[in-house]
Design an enzyme around this catalytic site. Structure first.
Site, mmCIF file in Angstrom:
data_model
loop_
_atom_site.group_PDB
_atom_site.id
_atom_site.type_symbol
_atom_site.label_atom_id
_atom_site.label_comp_id
_atom_site.label_asym_id
_atom_site.label_seq_id
_atom_site.Cartn_x
_atom_site.Cartn_y
_atom_site.Cartn_z
ATOM 1 N N HIS A 115 -80.200 29.521 -1.716
ATOM 2 C CA HIS A 115 -80.916 28.248 -1.894
ATOM 3 C C HIS A 115 -82.025 28.113 -0.849
ATOM 4 C CE1 HIS A 115 -76.721 27.224 -3.376
ATOM 5 N NE2 HIS A 115 -77.439 26.866 -4.423
ATOM 6 N N TYR A 154 -73.778 22.657 -1.791
ATOM 7 C CA TYR A 154 -73.000 23.669 -1.081
ATOM 8 C C TYR A 154 -73.912 24.875 -0.822
ATOM 9 C CZ TYR A 154 -68.672 25.042 1.028
ATOM 10 O OH TYR A 154 -67.710 25.352 1.955
ATOM 11 N N LEU A 155 -74.981 24.560 -0.120
ATOM 12 C CA LEU A 155 -76.126 25.468 -0.036
ATOM 13 C C LEU A 155 -75.866 26.678 0.858
ATOM 14 C CD1 LEU A 155 -78.848 22.677 0.284
ATOM 15 C CD2 LEU A 155 -77.991 23.777 -1.797
ATOM 16 N N HIS A 156 -76.530 27.764 0.509
ATOM 17 C CA HIS A 156 -76.456 29.002 1.290
ATOM 18 C C HIS A 156 -77.861 29.590 1.395
ATOM 19 C CE1 HIS A 156 -76.783 30.792 -2.651
ATOM 20 N NE2 HIS A 156 -75.681 30.188 -3.043
ATOM 21 N N ARG A 213 -69.856 29.760 -5.351
ATOM 22 C CA ARG A 213 -68.513 30.074 -5.885
ATOM 23 C C ARG A 213 -67.824 31.187 -5.099
ATOM 24 N NH1 ARG A 213 -70.975 28.572 -11.156
ATOM 25 N NH2 ARG A 213 -69.779 26.789 -11.907
#
Ligand code: AMP
Length: 279
Positions: A37, A32-34, A187
């Site tokens: 990352h 759930y990369l952003h 999160r």
């Protein structure tokens, strides 16, 4: 970009890269990369010939009451982002590929894992060290990239690598934030609009603390009191901890040497962390 799911495939991939004389970078993630990352991946791409990114929501670092099942997952989106960042390989194993059902050997970090997040998450860092140690043995990277966002984790991994003689260089990378200051986190997607606004109290407290240090304040108690008072003004926030520690994660009263100001705060049900380090 290669997408691999088995240990055997990854070993083969890395073996071929090494035979071609290439260096290997590893970026361990839970997906759930952003952009946080992405910053690690880009650094690895800049510093290593081949970058392997692992995406694995590691069950052993979650306690039964935590958010393992709810943790956001979107492989397709992650693959797109990683392709844009220039990663070469994604390792995306299932849990039964990573763990033997009758496994008896784990890595247990000692003192560094007892304070801060370790107080509310007593099994967390054991799970992290075991999975990261396994990833180091599977990928055998020259360098591995970790965010300072998880400052305690970074300190523990560095100590594990030193203590157990892993042949990998650990590279720490700065915290990437949203425009309004909130530290990027997978999160953050749990937050509703009111909570998203309330969550700013963490980065505001970081800013406040940092400013006090820059103004010459040496007493961590004075600084922490101010940070805590600021967070307590936010009705949706409930403090887990706000502490100042040295790099062995032991509380300090006075700033002298490298000092980590770290916090975990519940915003509604979501537990968020943030920190700053004074060198
Ligand atoms: P996670 O997927 O949350 O396990 O994080 C994987 C890696 O990305 C860890 O080394 C984190 O410290 C790092 N990371 C997560 N959020 C950020 C951020 N906002 N800035 C920099 N690094 C981050």
């Amino acid at each position: 970009m290669k997408i691999l799911t088995t240990v055997k495939e990854v070993r083969e991939y890395v073996k071929n890269a090494r035979m071609a004389g290439k260096t290997v970078g590893l970026v361990p993630t839970m997906g759930y990369l952003h952009e946080g990352h992405a910053s690690l991946v880009k650094k690895s791409v800049a510093e290593c010939d081949v970058t392997v990114v692992s995406i694995f929501v590691n069950p052993t670092q979650f306690a039964p009451n935590e958010d393992f099942d709810a943790y956001p997952r979107d492989l397709e989106r992650d693959v797109k982002l990683l392709t844009e960042c220039g990663a070469d390989c994604v390792f995306h194993p299932e849990a039964d590929e990573m763990y033997f059902p009758d496994a008896t050997t784990t890595i247990v970090p000692d003192v560094l894992s007892k304070n801060l997040c370790g107080k509310t998450r007593p099994i967390h860092f054991g799970g992290v060290c075991t999975v990261v140690g396994k990833l180091f043995n599977i990928v055998t990277p020259d360098k591995a990239f970790f965010g300072q966002k998880d400052a305690q984790q970074l300190a523990i991994i560095k100590r594990m690598v030193r203590d157990l003689n892993f042949g990998v260089e650990i590279v720490g990378c700065p915290i990437i934030r949203e425009e309004d200051g909130l530290a990027k986190s997978s999160r953050n997607t749990y937050l509703n609009p009111d909570e998203r606004k309330a969550a700013l109290c963490l980065s505001q407290a970081v800013k406040l603390g940092r400013e006090m240090v820059l103004a010459g304040e040496k007493s961590t108690k004075v600084i922490l009191d101010k940070m805590i008072k600021h967070i307590e003004k936010e009705p949706l926030a409930k403090i887990d901890y706000v502490q100042a520690v040295d790099m062995s994660m032991q509380d300090v009263d006075t700033i002298c040497g490298e000092t980590l100001f770290a916090m975990a705060v519940y915003i509604g049900k979501t537990r968020l962390i943030d920190n700053f380090i004074i060198d």
